[in-house]
Design a protein around this motif. Sequence first.
Motif, PDB file in Angstrom:
ATOM      1  N   UNK A   1      -4.425   1.384 -11.271  1.00  0.00           N
ATOM      2  CA  UNK A   1      -3.236   0.858 -10.591  1.00  0.00           C
ATOM      3  C   UNK A   1      -3.448   0.851  -9.074  1.00  0.00           C
ATOM      4  N   UNK A   2      -3.994   1.937  -8.561  1.00  0.00           N
ATOM      5  CA  UNK A   2      -4.260   1.997  -7.121  1.00  0.00           C
ATOM      6  C   UNK A   2      -5.346   0.997  -6.706  1.00  0.00           C
ATOM      7  N   UNK A   3      -6.400   0.904  -7.521  1.00  0.00           N
ATOM      8  CA  UNK A   3      -7.490  -0.012  -7.181  1.00  0.00           C
ATOM      9  C   UNK A   3      -7.019  -1.459  -7.146  1.00  0.00           C
ATOM     10  N   UNK A   4      -6.006  -1.782  -7.968  1.00  0.00           N
ATOM     11  CA  UNK A   4      -5.498  -3.163  -7.989  1.00  0.00           C
ATOM     12  C   UNK A   4      -4.432  -3.415  -6.925  1.00  0.00           C
ATOM     13  N   UNK A   5      -4.083  -2.362  -6.177  1.00  0.00           N
ATOM     14  CA  UNK A   5      -3.083  -2.494  -5.100  1.00  0.00           C
ATOM     15  C   UNK A   5      -3.675  -1.917  -3.817  1.00  0.00           C
ATOM     16  N   UNK A   6      -4.526  -2.684  -3.160  1.00  0.00           N
ATOM     17  CA  UNK A   6      -5.247  -2.145  -1.989  1.00  0.00           C
ATOM     18  C   UNK A   6      -4.342  -1.737  -0.830  1.00  0.00           C
ATOM     19  N   UNK A   7      -3.110  -2.214  -0.791  1.00  0.00           N
ATOM     20  CA  UNK A   7      -2.226  -1.849   0.317  1.00  0.00           C
ATOM     21  C   UNK A   7      -1.511  -0.519   0.080  1.00  0.00           C
ATOM     22  N   UNK A   8      -1.601   0.014  -1.143  1.00  0.00           N
ATOM     23  CA  UNK A   8      -0.919   1.267  -1.449  1.00  0.00           C
ATOM     24  C   UNK A   8      -1.737   2.464  -0.948  1.00  0.00           C
ATOM     25  N   UNK A   9      -1.032   3.505  -0.554  1.00  0.00           N
ATOM     26  CA  UNK A   9      -1.682   4.789  -0.302  1.00  0.00           C
ATOM     27  C   UNK A   9      -1.671   5.588  -1.599  1.00  0.00           C
ATOM     28  N   UNK A  10      -2.534   6.596  -1.665  1.00  0.00           N
ATOM     29  CA  UNK A  10      -2.519   7.476  -2.827  1.00  0.00           C
ATOM     30  C   UNK A  10      -1.190   8.225  -2.890  1.00  0.00           C
ATOM     31  N   UNK A  11      -0.668   8.559  -1.739  1.00  0.00           N
ATOM     32  CA  UNK A  11       0.605   9.289  -1.687  1.00  0.00           C
ATOM     33  C   UNK A  11       1.733   8.476  -2.327  1.00  0.00           C
ATOM     34  N   UNK A  12       1.681   7.178  -2.199  1.00  0.00           N
ATOM     35  CA  UNK A  12       2.730   6.355  -2.816  1.00  0.00           C
ATOM     36  C   UNK A  12       2.672   6.475  -4.338  1.00  0.00           C
TER      37      UNK A  12
END
Length: 438
Positions: A293-304
């Motif tokens: 999920x994170x890899x497919x959303x490059x604008x997200x932080x891990x904290x999100x």
Amino acid sequence: MEEFAGRLARWRRLRGLTQERLADASGLSVRGIRELERGRGRAPRPRTAALLAEALRLAGADRAEFLALATRVPPDAGPAPPGELPPAINDLTGRDGELARLAALASPAVNVRRPGPAVVVVHGLTGVGTTSLAISAGHRLRGGFPDGQLFIDLLGGTPKPLDPAVALGRFLRSLGLPDEQIPPTRAGRIALYRTVTHDRRLIVVLDNAADERQVRSLRPVGGGSFVLVTSHRPLAGLEAVERLALGPLTHPAGRALLRIIVGPRAVSEPDAVAELAYLCGNLPLALRIAGNRLASRPSWSVARAVGQLRDEGTRLSTLTAGDQSMAAALAVPYGRLSPAAALALRRCAVLAPADLDAARAALTTGLPEPCATAALEELVDFGLLCPAGERYHYPDLVRLFAAEQPPGWVLPRAVTPVTGTSGYAGQVPGPGVDPVVS
């Protein structure tokens, strides 16, 4: 081919056998024998000729002549050895010890002491990655098994597991037998499969096995093969097997897997990565879903992503990426539980602590303590509960899943212990609410 065909028909008649009776005696199909006597189709393979010679009770010079005629028929080039393993996962993490153990069990130095193949049952909690481990081990070890690799999904988590006869037919075709030589019955296919695999060195991966019956039908005979079985359950009824219980990753390994999947963002947010691994229970499936999920959303932080998973009410629904879902994976073993075990899973998840014993489970469910114990053991067998001495522990994601399941079983007034999977009688699935225990 015509000379062999004529000799086969002559010997069959001399023995007073119909084509059907010869098929039964040899383990071949009637159609296959009919085609051989007509001189049609492919040349008989050495194993096929040997089966026919045995069924015709040929010995000495007669047997030697019969087998020699089969070898005079120009042989087909034959199929390449099967290579059916799915692609290995390149980022398998935290399983070096398990891979080393599997390599040791597959070693010829170990197998030479066994009359049959080495068989290992890899089992564990839902989402721990039993299939990924088995496939990776198969790829690493395949160089020592020159006759190929067989792989089949036995659909053990579905309402209709694969019939062993169907699986045997697929394996026999993969090993080069044409349809006309494959017997129609399960017993005939088992006999032929054992004959064909007796002298071969194969890796056989039986993925997602439902029960012991499936595995017994698909075990090769010779000692040169290596069989890897994956299942939610340890398949305790199987004899002469090794068992490898697979647990969640260690916390460092869970963090490492997230860093591999997510990339540079994970390196810059070590605290968030650590919490994310914890919220995923360090289960490889949950870690992969969260990481993808994170890899497919490059604008997200891990904290999100961590902020989304902190909410227990939405954690399971958040752990979804494409066609992968943690809730769907847990629903597979849950759907196969007895009503008493399903009740124990639901009720204890809501009313009991994450760490409980049989007495607390009995109080929570209203079941007699022996029946509650049997239900808890069934949950262990299906990879939904972890044993810890005389106590049992709920993995967090299993607890959240169980708490979300709707009630579906009414506790009967009369409770009578019986033998069986759950050790409980009067289990009536249907509408209603779970009993309230005060």
